[in-house]
Structure formats: structure tokens, C-alpha cells
Scaffold this active site. Sequence first.
Site, PDB file in Angstrom:
ATOM      1  N   ASN A  72       0.830  -1.205   0.000  1.00 45.98           N
ATOM      2  CA  ASN A  72       0.000   0.000   0.000  1.00 45.98           C
ATOM      3  C   ASN A  72       0.867   1.259   0.000  1.00 45.98           C
ATOM      4  O   ASN A  72       2.045   1.226   0.377  1.00 45.98           O
ATOM      5  CB  ASN A  72      -0.883   0.042   1.260  1.00 45.98           C
ATOM      6  CG  ASN A  72      -2.069  -0.892   1.186  1.00 45.98           C
ATOM      7  OD1 ASN A  72      -2.681  -1.063   0.137  1.00 45.98           O
ATOM      8  ND2 ASN A  72      -2.414  -1.477   2.332  1.00 45.98           N
ATOM      9  N   CYS A  81      -5.287  -7.507  -3.856  1.00 49.24           N
ATOM     10  CA  CYS A  81      -5.687  -6.277  -4.536  1.00 49.24           C
ATOM     11  C   CYS A  81      -6.348  -6.683  -5.855  1.00 49.24           C
ATOM     12  O   CYS A  81      -5.681  -7.242  -6.727  1.00 49.24           O
ATOM     13  CB  CYS A  81      -4.450  -5.425  -4.795  1.00 49.24           C
ATOM     14  SG  CYS A  81      -4.832  -3.971  -5.766  1.00 49.24           S
ATOM     15  N   ASN A  83      -8.044  -4.805  -8.306  1.00 46.62           N
ATOM     16  CA  ASN A  83      -7.713  -4.004  -9.492  1.00 46.62           C
ATOM     17  C   ASN A  83      -6.266  -4.257  -9.902  1.00 46.62           C
ATOM     18  O   ASN A  83      -5.942  -4.345 -11.086  1.00 46.62           O
ATOM     19  CB  ASN A  83      -7.905  -2.509  -9.206  1.00 46.62           C
ATOM     20  CG  ASN A  83      -9.375  -2.146  -9.042  1.00 46.62           C
ATOM     21  OD1 ASN A  83     -10.244  -2.747  -9.662  1.00 46.62           O
ATOM     22  ND2 ASN A  83      -9.653  -1.158  -8.195  1.00 46.62           N
ATOM     23  N   ASN A 169      -8.650  -9.818   2.054  1.00 43.92           N
ATOM     24  CA  ASN A 169      -8.373  -8.582   2.799  1.00 43.92           C
ATOM     25  C   ASN A 169      -9.684  -8.067   3.401  1.00 43.92           C
ATOM     26  O   ASN A 169     -10.777  -8.432   2.953  1.00 43.92           O
ATOM     27  CB  ASN A 169      -7.620  -7.543   1.935  1.00 43.92           C
ATOM     28  CG  ASN A 169      -8.369  -7.131   0.698  1.00 43.92           C
ATOM     29  OD1 ASN A 169      -9.257  -7.829   0.250  1.00 43.92           O
ATOM     30  ND2 ASN A 169      -8.041  -5.992   0.140  1.00 43.92           N
ATOM     31  N   ASN A 205     -10.837  -1.778   5.055  1.00 47.26           N
ATOM     32  CA  ASN A 205     -11.289  -1.023   3.884  1.00 47.26           C
ATOM     33  C   ASN A 205     -12.788  -0.792   4.067  1.00 47.26           C
ATOM     34  O   ASN A 205     -13.542  -1.756   4.288  1.00 47.26           O
ATOM     35  CB  ASN A 205     -11.036  -1.834   2.609  1.00 47.26           C
ATOM     36  CG  ASN A 205      -9.559  -2.163   2.427  1.00 47.26           C
ATOM     37  OD1 ASN A 205      -8.752  -1.280   2.161  1.00 47.26           O
ATOM     38  ND2 ASN A 205      -9.192  -3.429   2.616  1.00 47.26           N
ATOM     39  N   GLU A 223      -9.740   3.245   1.427  1.00 48.79           N
ATOM     40  CA  GLU A 223      -8.895   2.066   1.614  1.00 48.79           C
ATOM     41  C   GLU A 223      -7.935   2.182   2.796  1.00 48.79           C
ATOM     42  O   GLU A 223      -7.281   3.211   2.976  1.00 48.79           O
ATOM     43  CB  GLU A 223      -8.050   1.831   0.361  1.00 48.79           C
ATOM     44  CG  GLU A 223      -8.815   1.190  -0.758  1.00 48.79           C
ATOM     45  CD  GLU A 223      -7.876   0.726  -1.866  1.00 48.79           C
ATOM     46  OE1 GLU A 223      -6.770   0.232  -1.566  1.00 48.79           O
ATOM     47  OE2 GLU A 223      -8.271   0.884  -3.030  1.00 48.79           O
ATOM     48  N   ARG A 224      -7.825   1.087   3.486  1.00 50.50           N
ATOM     49  CA  ARG A 224      -6.789   0.951   4.504  1.00 50.50           C
ATOM     50  C   ARG A 224      -5.425   1.174   3.850  1.00 50.50           C
ATOM     51  O   ARG A 224      -5.180   0.685   2.738  1.00 50.50           O
ATOM     52  CB  ARG A 224      -6.878  -0.489   5.039  1.00 50.50           C
ATOM     53  CG  ARG A 224      -5.756  -0.894   5.945  1.00 50.50           C
ATOM     54  CD  ARG A 224      -5.962  -2.281   6.423  1.00 50.50           C
ATOM     55  NE  ARG A 224      -5.691  -3.276   5.365  1.00 50.50           N
ATOM     56  CZ  ARG A 224      -5.449  -4.543   5.618  1.00 50.50           C
ATOM     57  NH1 ARG A 224      -5.472  -4.984   6.849  1.00 50.50           N
ATOM     58  NH2 ARG A 224      -5.217  -5.395   4.636  1.00 50.50           N
ATOM     59  N   CYS A 232     -11.700   0.261  -5.616  1.00 53.43           N
ATOM     60  CA  CYS A 232     -10.996  -0.830  -4.931  1.00 53.43           C
ATOM     61  C   CYS A 232     -11.635  -2.123  -5.424  1.00 53.43           C
ATOM     62  O   CYS A 232     -12.834  -2.358  -5.204  1.00 53.43           O
ATOM     63  CB  CYS A 232     -11.149  -0.667  -3.419  1.00 53.43           C
ATOM     64  SG  CYS A 232     -10.482  -2.067  -2.500  1.00 53.43           S
ATOM     65  N   GLY A 233     -10.864  -2.949  -6.100  1.00 52.70           N
ATOM     66  CA  GLY A 233     -11.412  -4.148  -6.745  1.00 52.70           C
ATOM     67  C   GLY A 233     -11.976  -5.154  -5.759  1.00 52.70           C
ATOM     68  O   GLY A 233     -13.068  -5.711  -5.970  1.00 52.70           O
ATOM     69  N   THR A 234     -11.234  -5.408  -4.674  1.00 53.24           N
ATOM     70  CA  THR A 234     -11.741  -6.381  -3.699  1.00 53.24           C
ATOM     71  C   THR A 234     -12.996  -5.828  -3.018  1.00 53.24           C
ATOM     72  O   THR A 234     -13.924  -6.578  -2.693  1.00 53.24           O
ATOM     73  CB  THR A 234     -10.664  -6.748  -2.660  1.00 53.24           C
ATOM     74  OG1 THR A 234     -10.007  -5.545  -2.222  1.00 53.24           O
ATOM     75  CG2 THR A 234      -9.635  -7.704  -3.224  1.00 53.24           C
TER      76      THR A 234
HETATM   77  N1  LIG Z   1      -5.776  -1.176   0.659  1.00 51.47           N
HETATM   78  C1  LIG Z   1      -6.105  -2.559   0.545  1.00 51.47           C
HETATM   79  C2  LIG Z   1      -5.303  -3.266  -0.509  1.00 51.47           C
HETATM   80  C3  LIG Z   1      -5.525  -2.784  -1.900  1.00 51.47           C
HETATM   81  C4  LIG Z   1      -6.907  -3.143  -2.447  1.00 51.47           C
HETATM   82  C5  LIG Z   1      -7.032  -2.757  -3.891  1.00 51.47           C
HETATM   83  N2  LIG Z   1      -7.039  -1.380  -4.192  1.00 51.47           N
HETATM   84  C6  LIG Z   1      -8.062  -3.537  -4.656  1.00 51.47           C
HETATM   85  O1  LIG Z   1      -8.282  -3.170  -5.822  1.00 51.47           O
HETATM   86  O2  LIG Z   1      -8.569  -4.553  -4.171  1.00 51.47           O
HETATM   87  C7  LIG Z   1      -5.864  -3.276   1.879  1.00 51.47           C
HETATM   88  O3  LIG Z   1      -5.015  -2.824   2.668  1.00 51.47           O
HETATM   89  O4  LIG Z   1      -6.522  -4.301   2.102  1.00 51.47           O
END
Ligand SMILES: N[C@@H](CCC[C@H](N)C(=O)O)C(=O)O
EC number: 5.1.1.7
Length: 329
Positions: A72, A81, A83, A169, A205, A223-224, A232-234
Site C-alpha cells: 500500500n 488487490c 484491481n 483482505n 477497507n 482504503e486501509r 478498490c477491486g476487492t
Molecule cells: N488497501 C487494501 C489493498 C488494496 C486493495 C485494492 N485497491 C483492490 O483493488 O482490491 C488493503 O489494505 O486491504
Amino acid sequence: MELELIKVHGSENEFFILDETVLERTLSEDELVSLTKIITDRNEGLLNGADGVLLVGAAKHKATGESMRVINYDGSEASMCGNGLRTVARYLSEKHNQDELVVETMHADLHVKKAEDLGKDIQTFQVEISPVSFNVDALPFNWADETFIDQELPELAPGLRFSAVAVPNPHLISFVDHKTMESSQLKELATYLNGANPYFPDGVNVSFVEELGNQKIFVRTFERGVGFTNACGTAMAASSLMYVLLKSGKLEEKVQVTNPGGMVQTIVHQKEDGTYWMDLIGNATYLSKISISLKDILNHQLANNKQIRLDENKNYHDFIKHISDINIK
Ligand SMILES: N[C@@H](CCC[C@H](N)C(=O)O)C(=O)O
């Protein structure tokens, strides 16, 4: 040592990809954290910074080719992650001339593949988001019950209902109306939950989700380890899961997820053992290729770089112009 970086984005969630397998030597953890903080800095970083670094490395398991680590913006490491995985999927697909691969991540080996372009000349990849757990220990979330699904947190956000899910995550998700989406509540709540707090010791997140119609949602995420990102994809995968479970009931059907940086599609699947996993389908856009020495980065001499700017983003902007549901920046 010279580093070759690629600045990429998935729904304008921006990263630098760094392939450690082609370097003279691997980076130390200190070098990796320092490098990430320096190049991603939004004011003084490389090419206006990014939301994180995606480190491609050798896989530990034989079944997989290569691995992805996610660092991060603040130097913390995330287990996944979504995306970013699409952009790494593209990078590895081009590197190995293969349309389908398995990428090793912190907790799972994930299937990724090239997909039909989402828009005209938009390189599109489909990635697996899994494993999913509702157990509060998986986030971790200090809560007395085993799960936290569609419940109130009255002391933090009266009137809102939240669900906690790890994919893997950690995500905290609330369905809100448009007024709440536009308010400062998401920033305030997420800032609190990502500082010292009794609920989420490792941070979380946080996403607000607005229903836009049949199988259509808008997701905004703080996002964390980063703060607000364009997407944020997840979080979009986790929000789609909660949308299907709490609202539409439609497993195996595409959900259109718009976000401040564009649009993705998701599909929520359920396995025979009852567990869930999601497909995340969206752009994997290259912005620039950069050569710079590690020494110059660590000495904050970022101007000493050679870069090739790619013109793919024009197609992406033409694509998002046509998404009428993008209404919040
Ligand atoms: N900030 C998230 C990790 C990154 C997630 C990402 N942007 C995505 O697309 O999923 C974390 O610390 O869990």
C-alpha cells in the site's frame, strides 16, 4: 541497480508494477517499503504517485508461475488487490504469451484470464477473488459474535447497517442512500477505523454502496493504507457479494459496478461446500514505462528517469465517458 517500472491502473486505482524476477537481486523489505513510499507519494512521487506497488516475484508453489505482493501507499502490505491483480494478470499474460494463468497471492493461488474487451480497445482481464470468510477473526474484527452481517454499529454510525467480510483482505460494507454517499460520513468513519480503535486492530477497507437498479451498484471506498481511491477491486467484489446475498439473490449473474474511476463487472459464485468466490472483470490499462535506478529512488532523485508514455488512457477516457452512472468523484 536499474528498475523497470510500469505505471498502470484498474478503474483508475493506480499502481507501479515492479517485476523482481528480472532484477540482479531481490529487494530487502526496507528497500521495498522505502521505494513504495517515495514513488507513490501523490505530491513528490514518480509521475504524480500511485496507490501502491505490485511486486511480481517467483512463486513458492510449483503449480503457479509467479506471485504478486501488494504494498500500500503507506508501506503496509495487503493480502490482496483486485484491481492490481488484473494489471498483473495482463503483465504476466504478455510476458508468458498465455491467456490464462494462476497467480500466487499471500493467501491463495488465483485464476486469472484475458477477457473480452469491456469497451473499444480496452484491455480487459477477469480475476478470481477468493477465499471469502465472514468469520470476524479473519478480518480481524473484535466482535463478540462469529460473524457481523447486516448489523448496526450504533455507537459509530447510527442508522446505518454494515457487513464485515474478508476476501481475504478486510472489508466493511454499508448500503446507503445518495445523500449519505455524498456526505463526509464515509471519510470520518473510515479514518477512525484505520487509526487506533477497539474494533479493527489492523484497520479495514470501508465502502459505501448505492443501489442503482437491477444488478447495478455504485461503490465508493476508503482504503486501509491509502485513503480514498478511485476504486478498490476487492471492495467491489465484496460489495457485489453482499448485494447478491442481501438484495438481489442472483448468484451467477453479472453485476455492473460503477465507481469514481470507471466500471467493472462481477459475478458471485457459490461452491458445493457453501463458500463463495467472485469474478472481477475490468480494465488493465498501462500508462507509462519507466527506467530508474534504485539508488536514485532511495535518494529521492526521481527526475533521473527515462520514461515512455503510452497512449492507452485515451481509449479508457472515451470508454468512461459513456458510463452514465458515474456520478460521484
Ligand atoms: N488497501 C487494501 C489493498 C488494496 C486493495 C485494492 N485497491 C483492490 O483493488 O482490491 C488493503 O489494505 O486491504
